[in-house]
Design an enzyme around this catalytic site. Structure first.
Site, PDB file in Angstrom:
ATOM      1  N   SER A 135      -6.740  -4.158   5.416  1.00 51.99           N
ATOM      2  CA  SER A 135      -7.351  -3.945   4.104  1.00 51.99           C
ATOM      3  C   SER A 135      -8.876  -3.982   4.254  1.00 51.99           C
ATOM      4  O   SER A 135      -9.426  -3.245   5.071  1.00 51.99           O
ATOM      5  CB  SER A 135      -6.839  -4.988   3.117  1.00 51.99           C
ATOM      6  OG  SER A 135      -7.265  -4.704   1.807  1.00 51.99           O
ATOM      7  N   ASP A 160       1.357   2.976   0.386  1.00 48.12           N
ATOM      8  CA  ASP A 160       0.076   2.400  -0.033  1.00 48.12           C
ATOM      9  C   ASP A 160      -0.629   3.353  -0.996  1.00 48.12           C
ATOM     10  O   ASP A 160      -0.874   4.512  -0.664  1.00 48.12           O
ATOM     11  CB  ASP A 160      -0.792   2.145   1.198  1.00 48.12           C
ATOM     12  CG  ASP A 160      -2.005   1.261   0.907  1.00 48.12           C
ATOM     13  OD1 ASP A 160      -2.356   1.108  -0.275  1.00 48.12           O
ATOM     14  OD2 ASP A 160      -2.589   0.745   1.872  1.00 48.12           O
ATOM     15  N   HIS A 187       0.304  -1.516  -0.569  1.00 47.82           N
ATOM     16  CA  HIS A 187      -0.810  -1.986   0.239  1.00 47.82           C
ATOM     17  C   HIS A 187      -0.515  -3.342   0.871  1.00 47.82           C
ATOM     18  O   HIS A 187      -0.995  -3.645   1.973  1.00 47.82           O
ATOM     19  CB  HIS A 187      -2.072  -2.068  -0.627  1.00 47.82           C
ATOM     20  CG  HIS A 187      -3.303  -2.441   0.137  1.00 47.82           C
ATOM     21  ND1 HIS A 187      -3.844  -1.640   1.132  1.00 47.82           N
ATOM     22  CD2 HIS A 187      -4.101  -3.541   0.068  1.00 47.82           C
ATOM     23  CE1 HIS A 187      -4.916  -2.219   1.626  1.00 47.82           C
ATOM     24  NE2 HIS A 187      -5.095  -3.376   1.005  1.00 47.82           N
TER      25      HIS A 187
END
Length: 480
Positions: free
Chosen positions: A224, A442, A476
């Site tokens: 991330s 995601d 995600h």
């Protein structure tokens, strides 16, 4: 007054009389009808009162373990105990990307494994936006960390071979210096804290590495926002990073991601308790933080961090359990408070987050994510080009302008206009082994961004970049 005039006056007065009569009837009805109650609103008010009554509501340094949720990969949010992590105090000024200077700073960090005599087996693990340095359990803190399954003997980050370091980022609130920290005069920085960049966070980490005597990393690994940091580490210190792993990251924040984070910041700053960032001696922006987390987790009831199929699998349209005093009936009466299980889940996650994480840290770190851009024009604007950029860029090199070879993913129909500029900006990384992972579900950092990163690296001349896409329904948060 003649007959016509009298009748005209009576007709004009009639609406007023009817309005008065209607009002009286409404008043009589209200007197006999109970005012609706909203348990969710009452519960929220009670929580705010409890927070306000507590003298150590969030900014104390006592470690508390958040209540566990059996609802997926997200870790429990908890402020770590200062006795469970190490702190490096840098006593010298740190010049920041956008012209400010931080007079000094602390970096909280934890380690796993054994540092080799030559100090060449170090993996620097970068966190996401809101994570602490507690990536895995330790003797000092046996609570499971946010990457527990990946750190340890025989695991992906094998502590039989490597010495793993994880820090809380500069700007955070879990031991590293951030807006909730005290300035040299002993006052909370609040929004007097300077604007940060991802590069600033990485520079602070490398000051820690200098302190530990680590000249070169075996690898820079992150997911991330950490995926951005892992790239930035290699870009800033190409001679000090051996390999890069970027998971669910990007080399350039997209307009869609910027818009989502802007929505988070907007709802947080709209909370009157935010008070321009100076809330530390009063009630924090509890509602704004909770809504900001819901925006991040559900993007106003759709998907960003998580994915739609996961919602269906875990929650579907199931209703929450009845509370004490609620009588079951064949036809359950809906309310304006949460009825569906997904609503109670989001409420719980938002509540956990807003009670443990600093609102100003969210603002500053999310802004740093928005500002991240490794395209050559953006780097030149920051006066951050290197000697590598003096060479011909991919946009002028005919040998690299052909189709980017890829067996891992199909090429886009058309590369974005910024694509050659991104390839030019990534040239300092072209000689470094790089692993990029994307997640097909995601939405926050869609696979198109990881594919673009891989293609740009190959266009820049890299022959050591590998790319894989992961399945799963967790969106995600799959990296967790």
């Amino acid at each position: 007054m003649n007959l016509i005039a009298r009748n005209s006056f009576r007709l004009r007065a009639l609406p007023h009389r009817l309005s008065s009569l209607t009002f009286l009837r409404h008043q009589a009805t209200c007197a006999t009808t109970a005012i609706p109650s909203f348990p969710c609103v009452d519960a929220h008010a009670a929580r705010e009162s409890k927070i306000l009554a507590s003298s150590t509501y969030r900014y104390s340094q006592t470690g508390t373990r958040a209540s566990s949720s059996d609802s997926g990969p997200e870790p429990p949010y908890a402020r770590p105990n200062p006795l469970s992590y190490n702190t490096y105090r840098h006593q010298y000024p740190l010049e920041l990307t956008y012209g400010s200077t931080l007079p000094s700073f602390d970096i909280a960090y934890e380690t796993w494994g054994t540092l080799s005599p030559s100090r060449d087996n170090v993996i620097l693990l970068h966190t996401g936006l809101s994570a602490s340095s507690h990536a895995a359990s330790t003797e000092l803190n046996p609570t499971e960390g946010w990457w527990e399954k990946f750190i340890g003997p025989g695991r992906a980050l094998d502590t039989n071979q490597f010495f793993v370091i994880c820090t809380n980022v500069l700007g955070g609130c879990y031991g590293s210096t951030g807006p909730s920290s005290l300035d040299p005069e002993g006052q909370r920085y609040a929004t007097r804290f300077p604007i940060l960049s991802i590069f600033d966070m990485v520079r602070a980490q490398f000051k820690l590495l200098d302190h530990l005597g680590v000249q070169k990393l075996y690898a820079s690994v992150g997911s991330s926002m950490g995926g951005m940091q892992s790239l930035a580490a290699g870009w800033l210190f190409p001679d000090r990073v051996g390999k890069i792993v970027s998971i669910s990251g990007t080399a350039r924040s997209s307009p869609g991601s910027i818009a989502m984070r802007h929505a988070q910041r907007s709802v947080l700053m709209a909370d009157p308790h935010w008070n321009n960032g100076f809330y530390y001696d009063d009630l924090p922006p509890h509602t704004g933080m909770k809504l900001a987390r819901l925006v991040g987790r559900a993007e106003i009831a759709t998907i960003t961090y998580r994915s739609g199929p996961e919602w269906d699998q875990r929650f579907g349209r199931k209703l929450r359990k009845l509370k004490d005093g609620e009588s079951p009936s064949p036809l359950r009466s809906p309310t304006l408070c949460p009825d569906f299980l997904i609503e109670t889940y989001l409420d719980h996650q938002g509540e956990q987050f807003c009670l443990k994480y600093d609102a100003n840290s969210l603002l500053y770190i999310s802004k740093a994510m928005d500002l991240f851009d490794l395209t050559l024009p953006a780097l030149r604007e920051l006066a951050m080009t290197t000697a590598t950029h003096a060479q011909p860029s991919p946009s002028t090199s005919s040998s690299r302008q052909s189709t980017v070879p890829s067996k891992s993913h199909p090429p886009p129909l058309h590369y974005a206009p910024h694509f050659p500029e991104l390839a030019a900006g990534l040239e300092p990384l072209k000689s470094m082994p790089i692993l990029v992972l994307g997640v097909q579900s995601d939405i926050l950092f869609p696979v198109e961004q990881q594919r673009e990163l891989v293609d740009a690296l190959r266009m820049a001349g890299s022959t050591q970049v590998s790319y894989f896409e992961l399945g799963g329904v967790w969106g995600h948060d799959t990296f967790l």
